[in-house]
Each structure stands twice: as C-alpha cells, then as structure tokens.
Design a protein around this motif. Structure first.
Motif, PDB file in Angstrom:
ATOM      1  N   TYR A  21      36.841  67.298 -13.743  1.00  0.00           N
ATOM      2  CA  TYR A  21      37.484  67.871 -12.506  1.00  0.00           C
ATOM      3  C   TYR A  21      38.993  67.143 -12.456  1.00  0.00           C
ATOM      4  CZ  TYR A  21      33.611  70.686 -10.495  1.00  0.00           C
ATOM      5  OH  TYR A  21      32.663  71.692 -10.323  1.00  0.00           O
ATOM      6  N   SER A  22      39.030  65.930 -12.496  1.00  0.00           N
ATOM      7  CA  SER A  22      40.234  65.257 -12.626  1.00  0.00           C
ATOM      8  C   SER A  22      41.145  65.549 -13.577  1.00  0.00           C
ATOM      9  CB  SER A  22      40.233  63.699 -12.457  1.00  0.00           C
ATOM     10  OG  SER A  22      39.368  63.487 -11.077  1.00  0.00           O
TER      11      SER A  22
ATOM     12  N   SER B 102      41.097  68.409 -15.220  1.00  0.00           N
ATOM     13  CA  SER B 102      41.405  69.810 -15.172  1.00  0.00           C
ATOM     14  C   SER B 102      42.582  70.028 -14.232  1.00  0.00           C
ATOM     15  CB  SER B 102      40.297  70.657 -14.508  1.00  0.00           C
ATOM     16  OG  SER B 102      40.164  70.330 -13.462  1.00  0.00           O
TER      17      SER B 102
ATOM     18  N   GLU C 265      37.306  74.620 -16.782  1.00  0.00           N
ATOM     19  CA  GLU C 265      36.547  74.512 -15.628  1.00  0.00           C
ATOM     20  C   GLU C 265      36.220  75.584 -14.801  1.00  0.00           C
ATOM     21  OE1 GLU C 265      36.556  73.379 -11.477  1.00  0.00           O
ATOM     22  OE2 GLU C 265      38.280  73.415 -12.522  1.00  0.00           O
ATOM     23  N   LYS C 266      37.198  76.648 -14.874  1.00  0.00           N
ATOM     24  CA  LYS C 266      37.312  77.708 -13.899  1.00  0.00           C
ATOM     25  C   LYS C 266      36.183  78.595 -14.204  1.00  0.00           C
ATOM     26  CE  LYS C 266      42.229  77.232 -12.521  1.00  0.00           C
ATOM     27  NZ  LYS C 266      43.502  77.399 -12.924  1.00  0.00           N
TER      28      LYS C 266
ATOM     29  N   ASN D 161      32.567  76.927 -13.451  1.00  0.00           N
ATOM     30  CA  ASN D 161      32.562  76.914 -12.041  1.00  0.00           C
ATOM     31  C   ASN D 161      33.572  77.743 -11.402  1.00  0.00           C
ATOM     32  OD1 ASN D 161      31.469  76.418  -9.709  1.00  0.00           O
ATOM     33  ND2 ASN D 161      32.212  74.309  -9.777  1.00  0.00           N
TER      34      ASN D 161
ATOM     35  N   SER E  45      35.804  79.222  -8.639  1.00  0.00           N
ATOM     36  CA  SER E  45      36.157  78.982  -7.326  1.00  0.00           C
ATOM     37  C   SER E  45      35.856  79.782  -6.091  1.00  0.00           C
ATOM     38  CB  SER E  45      37.716  78.489  -7.049  1.00  0.00           C
ATOM     39  OG  SER E  45      38.000  77.648  -8.431  1.00  0.00           O
TER      40      SER E  45
ATOM     41  N   ASP F  28      36.878  75.955  -2.228  1.00  0.00           N
ATOM     42  CA  ASP F  28      37.431  75.251  -3.369  1.00  0.00           C
ATOM     43  C   ASP F  28      39.045  75.716  -3.076  1.00  0.00           C
ATOM     44  OD1 ASP F  28      35.152  74.212  -4.520  1.00  0.00           O
ATOM     45  OD2 ASP F  28      34.579  76.348  -5.202  1.00  0.00           O
TER      46      ASP F  28
ATOM     47  N   VAL G 246      40.500  66.009  -5.851  1.00  0.00           N
ATOM     48  CA  VAL G 246      39.093  65.684  -6.347  1.00  0.00           C
ATOM     49  C   VAL G 246      38.474  64.594  -5.544  1.00  0.00           C
ATOM     50  CG1 VAL G 246      37.335  65.507  -8.139  1.00  0.00           C
ATOM     51  CG2 VAL G 246      39.604  66.670  -8.687  1.00  0.00           C
TER      52      VAL G 246
ATOM     53  N   ARG H 249      36.163  69.589  -5.599  1.00  0.00           N
ATOM     54  CA  ARG H 249      37.480  70.132  -5.892  1.00  0.00           C
ATOM     55  C   ARG H 249      38.196  70.742  -4.707  1.00  0.00           C
ATOM     56  NH1 ARG H 249      37.100  75.193  -9.417  1.00  0.00           N
ATOM     57  NH2 ARG H 249      34.791  75.638  -8.913  1.00  0.00           N
TER      58      ARG H 249
END
Length: 184
Positions: free
Chosen positions: A26-27, A29, A39-40, A43, A45, A85, A127, A142
């Motif tokens: 996450y960091s 991203s 990432e999107k 998962n 948002s 998110d 995050v 996040r």
C-alpha cells in the motif's frame, strides 16, 4: 503443549509478515502510479461523498451517477467510518470545511483548508496499521482524502464534466485536457 505453542508462534509470524507486506504494498502504491493501478484492481476502494452537510453515494454536484470505467472503485456501501478508503469532500468554498464534523477525526486542519484559494484542490493519502476488536486484531488501512471546491467547479466548468473531473481526482489521474475542454 510445545507443539501447539510452536504452531501458534508460526501462525502469528505469518500474520505479522502478511501485515508488513500489505503495508509495504500500500505504501509503494502511494509513490508509484503503476503499483497504484494494480492495487486498485486487486482491492477496489470504498468511497463516500460529503456535500452540503450530508453524505452521498452520488452528490448533488453530479448530473448523473458516478461511473467507474477502470474498475477501481467498489460501489458497496461502507458500513462504518473505518470502512471508507476515499473521502471526497465537496465544499461550497473552502471556508465550508468548518461545517464538516469529521474534519478532526480525519486529521484535517480546518483553518488551514479554509485559507486555500478558490479552485485549488487538496489531497491527502496515507497508510496505517490499526487495531480492532476481531480475531485478527490488526489490519492495514489505506485512506485518501480529496477536498474540492464544488462552488468553483460549478461556476467554471460544464456540469456534464464534473463527475469525470472528480473521478480523476479520486483515482489520482487528473486530466488537464478534460479541464480545458470543459471550461465555461
């Protein structure tokens, strides 16, 4: 007994490793658009709009419901504060931030935001590892906060473009050409 303790320690170690890897992913991203797109997709948002002292899935600023051609957003309703998110705060001038009751909980400084020039946008991302009452007590969260001047947008851009402009801000892909085409 030693075997059980060994398995518990092994499971706990895997859990901590998973949290560390998820935190790192996450960091990363936040820093890399390519990783952010991955990432999107993995998962999507959950998001909420705040405008005129109310929460919306489609705010009054839009002429039609928000569309997500990239599949980056989840249209499931968030169940609580920590489930969101992306917070999209649409203000009637930046001084309107003082009517947003969750500003302090989100770590925002209302006085600093109120001093922003009309037409600006403010974005904050982060995050963190948080604690909850659950079998797995720690989780990686996040959070992205997008603050826009809805009044300025309404007065300076074509209404049919506003949802696309806000969507671009939500997913971190602002389109300068769209802004130019949509100016009144």
């Amino acid at each position: 007994m030693k075997k059980a303790a060994k398995w518990i320690a092994y499971g706990l170690g895997l859990y901590i490793l998973f949290l560390a890897l998820l935190f790192a992913f996450y960091s990363l991203s936040l820093a890399s658009p390519k990783i952010a797109n991955i990432e999107k997709r993995i998962n999507p948002s959950k998001f909420v709009f705040w405008q005129n002292q109310g929460f919306f899935s489609t705010p009054p600023l839009f002429t039609r419901p928000l569309s997500d051609p990239n599949g980056y957003l989840s249209f499931d309703e968030p169940t609580d504060f920590h489930d969101v998110d992306i917070w999209v705060i649409l203000l009637e001038g930046f001084a309107d931030i003082h009517t947003f009751e969750l500003a302090q909980q989100l770590g925002l400084d209302p006085d600093d935001i109120a001093d922003s020039a009309p037409g600006n946008s403010i974005e904050k991302s982060g995050v963190g590892i948080h604690l909850r009452r659950h079998v797995l007590p720690f989780y990686v969260q996040r959070k992205k906060i997008v603050i826009l001047d809805a009044k300025y947008m309404r007065e300076n851009y074509n209404p049919e473009c506003l949802d696309k402009m806000v969507y671009g801000a939500m997913i971190g892909q602002r389109d300068a050409a769209l802004r130019e085409r949509c100016k009144l």
